[in-house]
Design an enzyme around this catalytic site. Structure first.
Site, PDB file in Angstrom:
ATOM      1  N   GLY A  50      47.931  56.999  27.160  1.00 41.39           N
ATOM      2  CA  GLY A  50      47.181  58.008  26.635  1.00 41.39           C
ATOM      3  C   GLY A  50      46.235  57.683  25.565  1.00 41.39           C
ATOM      4  N   GLN A  61      41.446  58.309  17.852  1.00 35.80           N
ATOM      5  CA  GLN A  61      41.895  56.731  18.078  1.00 35.80           C
ATOM      6  C   GLN A  61      40.611  55.890  18.374  1.00 35.80           C
ATOM      7  OE1 GLN A  61      45.376  57.720  20.796  1.00 35.80           O
ATOM      8  NE2 GLN A  61      45.949  55.853  19.639  1.00 35.80           N
ATOM      9  N   GLU A  79      49.709  62.760  22.099  1.00 33.91           N
ATOM     10  CA  GLU A  79      48.244  62.804  21.916  1.00 33.91           C
ATOM     11  C   GLU A  79      47.927  64.116  21.150  1.00 33.91           C
ATOM     12  OE1 GLU A  79      47.090  60.288  22.519  1.00 33.91           O
ATOM     13  OE2 GLU A  79      48.796  59.257  23.729  1.00 33.91           O
ATOM     14  N   CYS A 126      52.248  53.429  20.035  1.00 33.79           N
ATOM     15  CA  CYS A 126      51.037  53.909  19.925  1.00 33.79           C
ATOM     16  C   CYS A 126      49.865  53.071  19.750  1.00 33.79           C
ATOM     17  CB  CYS A 126      50.704  55.099  18.696  1.00 33.79           C
ATOM     18  SG  CYS A 126      49.254  55.593  18.168  1.00 33.79           S
ATOM     19  N   LEU A 127      48.781  52.926  20.538  1.00 35.68           N
ATOM     20  CA  LEU A 127      47.829  51.990  20.822  1.00 35.68           C
ATOM     21  C   LEU A 127      47.279  51.653  19.190  1.00 35.68           C
ATOM     22  CD1 LEU A 127      45.778  52.731  23.737  1.00 35.68           C
ATOM     23  CD2 LEU A 127      47.590  50.968  23.360  1.00 35.68           C
ATOM     24  N   HIS A 177      47.920  63.625  17.609  1.00 37.35           N
ATOM     25  CA  HIS A 177      46.487  63.062  16.814  1.00 37.35           C
ATOM     26  C   HIS A 177      45.705  64.053  16.553  1.00 37.35           C
ATOM     27  CE1 HIS A 177      47.687  58.847  17.417  1.00 37.35           C
ATOM     28  NE2 HIS A 177      48.020  58.712  18.596  1.00 37.35           N
TER      29      HIS A 177
HETATM   30 ZN    ZN Z   1      49.146  57.514  19.657  1.00 38.88          ZN
END
Ligand code: ZN
Length: 181
Positions: A45, A50, A139, A96-97, A142
């Site tokens: 996701g 991001q 998500e 999380c990326l 975020h």
């Molecule tokens: Zn994340």
């Protein structure tokens, strides 16, 4: 086009994202780029903040979490609103990326009901559960400027402080394309 992923410490991750207007330019290209960026980083996701864009948009591909259960669940959510969360909270070790090399158990309600627009700007109301609900909740957070580390237990949060500091200082960097800190 693969875009650089913004890492923990960048203020855009703590900002509440803006609604996407009806005449938003080149939305299709943005969505395409977000999928490319997510796949290149082996994520399941990705939310627009991001990649440094404070808009209410996220994409996901739940098939990467469970190939059988979520076949074809490649989704786009524009201006989503959580209408209801229900069911017992269950823990799952999230990552999380934007926060590389950190995982931790987060408790989230089992099901979520959402109003959102798809990539064609068609409005839907739909319920999700299981891993799909989990990804959506992560998500969605975020877009509210909330990160999964904000939801860790106080003990776990203390344990990851050092690594968070390294990310913030640009000393812990992921392999994938990211915005240098
Ligand atoms: Zn994340």
């Amino acid at each position: 086009m693969i875009l650089p992923i913004v890492l923990y410490g960048d203020p855009v991750l703590q900002r509440r994202a803006q609604e996407i207007p009806a005449d938003f330019p080149e939305l299709e290209a943005l969505i395409q780029n977000m999928f490319e960026t997510m796949y290149a980083a082996s994520g399941i996701g990705l939310a627009a903040p991001q990649i440094g864009q404070s808009w209410r948009l996220f994409v996901l591909d739940a098939e990467l979490a469970d190939e059988e259960l979520y076949k074809g669940q490649k989704r786009v959510f524009i201006n989503p609103i959580i209408l209801e969360e229900s069911g017992d909270p269950w823990p799952y070790a999230e990552g999380c990326l934007s926060i590389p090399e950190i995982r931790g158990d987060v408790n989230r309600r089992a099901a979520v009901r959402l109003r959102y627009e798809d990539a064609q700007r068609v409005l839907h109301e739909e319920s999700f559960d299981g891993m799909l609900a989990r990804i959506i909740q992560h998500e969605y957070d975020h877009l509210e400027g909330r990160l999964f580390i904000d939801l860790l237990s106080p003990l776990r949060r203390r344990l990851v402080q050092k690594k968070l500091q390294l990310i913030r200082n640009g000393k812990l960097r992921p392999e994938y394309k990211h915005r240098p800190r």
